[in-house]
Design a protein around this motif. Structure first.
Motif, PDB file in Angstrom:
ATOM      1  N   CYS A 297       5.792  -5.067  10.362  1.00  0.00           N
ATOM      2  CA  CYS A 297       4.818  -3.992  10.561  1.00  0.00           C
ATOM      3  C   CYS A 297       5.118  -3.251  11.858  1.00  0.00           C
ATOM      4  O   CYS A 297       5.932  -3.689  12.673  1.00  0.00           O
TER       5      CYS A 297
ATOM      6  N   GLU B 126      -7.492  -3.347  -0.340  1.00  0.00           N
ATOM      7  CA  GLU B 126      -7.337  -1.895  -0.404  1.00  0.00           C
ATOM      8  C   GLU B 126      -6.599  -1.326   0.793  1.00  0.00           C
ATOM      9  O   GLU B 126      -5.995  -0.255   0.699  1.00  0.00           O
ATOM     10  N   ARG B 127      -6.662  -2.010   1.937  1.00  0.00           N
ATOM     11  CA  ARG B 127      -6.015  -1.526   3.153  1.00  0.00           C
ATOM     12  C   ARG B 127      -5.277  -2.687   3.827  1.00  0.00           C
ATOM     13  O   ARG B 127      -5.556  -3.855   3.531  1.00  0.00           O
ATOM     14  N   PRO B 128      -4.338  -2.391   4.713  1.00  0.00           N
ATOM     15  CA  PRO B 128      -3.553  -3.463   5.336  1.00  0.00           C
ATOM     16  C   PRO B 128      -4.406  -4.536   6.005  1.00  0.00           C
ATOM     17  O   PRO B 128      -5.280  -4.239   6.816  1.00  0.00           O
ATOM     18  N   ASP B 129      -4.177  -5.775   5.614  1.00  0.00           N
ATOM     19  CA  ASP B 129      -4.825  -6.937   6.210  1.00  0.00           C
ATOM     20  C   ASP B 129      -3.965  -8.143   5.879  1.00  0.00           C
ATOM     21  O   ASP B 129      -3.908  -8.582   4.731  1.00  0.00           O
TER      22      ASP B 129
ATOM     23  N   SER C 187       2.265  -0.603  13.519  1.00  0.00           N
ATOM     24  CA  SER C 187       1.114   0.256  13.217  1.00  0.00           C
ATOM     25  C   SER C 187       1.047   1.519  14.062  1.00  0.00           C
ATOM     26  O   SER C 187       0.441   2.507  13.645  1.00  0.00           O
TER      27      SER C 187
ATOM     28  N   TRP D 152       0.849  -1.189   0.000  1.00  0.00           N
ATOM     29  CA  TRP D 152       0.000   0.000   0.000  1.00  0.00           C
ATOM     30  C   TRP D 152       0.893   1.250   0.000  1.00  0.00           C
ATOM     31  O   TRP D 152       0.911   2.012   0.973  1.00  0.00           O
TER      32      TRP D 152
ATOM     33  N   GLU E 232       0.959   4.199  -1.386  1.00  0.00           N
ATOM     34  CA  GLU E 232       0.423   5.554  -1.254  1.00  0.00           C
ATOM     35  C   GLU E 232       0.016   5.856   0.177  1.00  0.00           C
ATOM     36  O   GLU E 232       0.148   6.997   0.637  1.00  0.00           O
ATOM     37  N   LEU E 233      -0.460   4.848   0.896  1.00  0.00           N
ATOM     38  CA  LEU E 233      -0.872   5.048   2.284  1.00  0.00           C
ATOM     39  C   LEU E 233       0.291   4.896   3.253  1.00  0.00           C
ATOM     40  O   LEU E 233       0.398   5.655   4.232  1.00  0.00           O
ATOM     41  N   TYR E 234       1.170   3.927   2.977  1.00  0.00           N
ATOM     42  CA  TYR E 234       2.259   3.598   3.895  1.00  0.00           C
ATOM     43  C   TYR E 234       3.540   3.376   3.091  1.00  0.00           C
ATOM     44  O   TYR E 234       3.894   2.235   2.773  1.00  0.00           O
TER      45      TYR E 234
END
Length: 217
Positions: A183, A201-204, A185, A39, A41-43
């Motif tokens: 990770c 779409e998001r971290p999982d 968070s 991800w 762009e987010l992270y």
């Protein structure tokens, strides 16, 4: 889908110090990068992260190595949310056609959160007796601390009984499915890296469909 082979090293179980185990793993184990930036762009932060893997007749050995700019270890009780801290993780399913999997999560001082699952919800947490079977050597020591900024290099060496994940090694190759993660968070630079790429779409990380193949030789 990525693949990794874990060589059989019978001598591992006879070693009693972290330095001796690390020396043997460094010489004969298989090393891989944990570098999938899923991800960006987010992270976007991506600390250098690797794992080295091998196994004996009864245990799986993994050494995680990390070089990072922030270091955090506030969780010191087992089964606490260590993924908030500077954390490395190993998720594994013992068979390709089995929806059961185990997640083993460690912060940089060796605190562990581990469960048996069929999905992200409703985990069966490992008992204290089961957790005690998982050997951990943390280069950062075992005392908790708040986040620090700087240049840090650390490793977390773990040894997990094969029986704990329902695997028996009889001298023939065994295929597992799994993934390795880095990770943190709740740090100043949150990040969610994986060995095998992860979708969504998001971290999982609880996505067995994104596990790679781990072969015990």
């Amino acid at each position: 889908m990525k693949t990794v082979t874990a060589p059989y090293i019978a001598e591992l179980d006879a070693l009693t110090t972290a330095s001796d185990i690390l020396t043997l793993l460094d010489r004969s184990g298989t090393r891989c990068q944990i570098d999938s930036l899923n991800w960006p762009e987010l992270y976007p932060y991506a600390p250098l992260s690797t794992f080295t893997i091998a196994h004996s007749a009864t245990r799986l050995y993994i050494d995680f190595f990390v070089r990072c700019n922030y270091l955090r270890a506030e969780n010191y009780v087992n089964l606490s949310p260590v993924s908030e801290d500077s954390c490395v993780e190993f998720f594994v399913a013992p068979r390709r056609d089995d929806n059961h999997y185990w997640n083993f999560e460690f912060n940089c001082i060796g605190t562990i959160n581990a469960s048996h699952r069929t999905e992200r919800k409703n985990p069966t947490r490992l008992t204290e007796d089961e957790l005690a079977q998982i050997i951990r050597y943390a280069s950062c020591g075992t005392r908790p601390f708040c986040e620090m900024e700087g240049m840090f290099a650390w490793n977390l060496l773990t040894s997990i009984p094969l029986s704990l994940i329902g695997v028996e090694y009889t001298g023939k190759p065994v295929d597992l499915r799994g993934n390795f993660y880095k990770c943190a968070s709740a740090t100043t630079a949150p990040h969610f890296l994986s060995w095998n790429p992860v979708g969504g779409e998001r971290p999982d990380f609880h996505r067995p469909q994104d596990f790679g193949i781990i072969t015990l030789l």
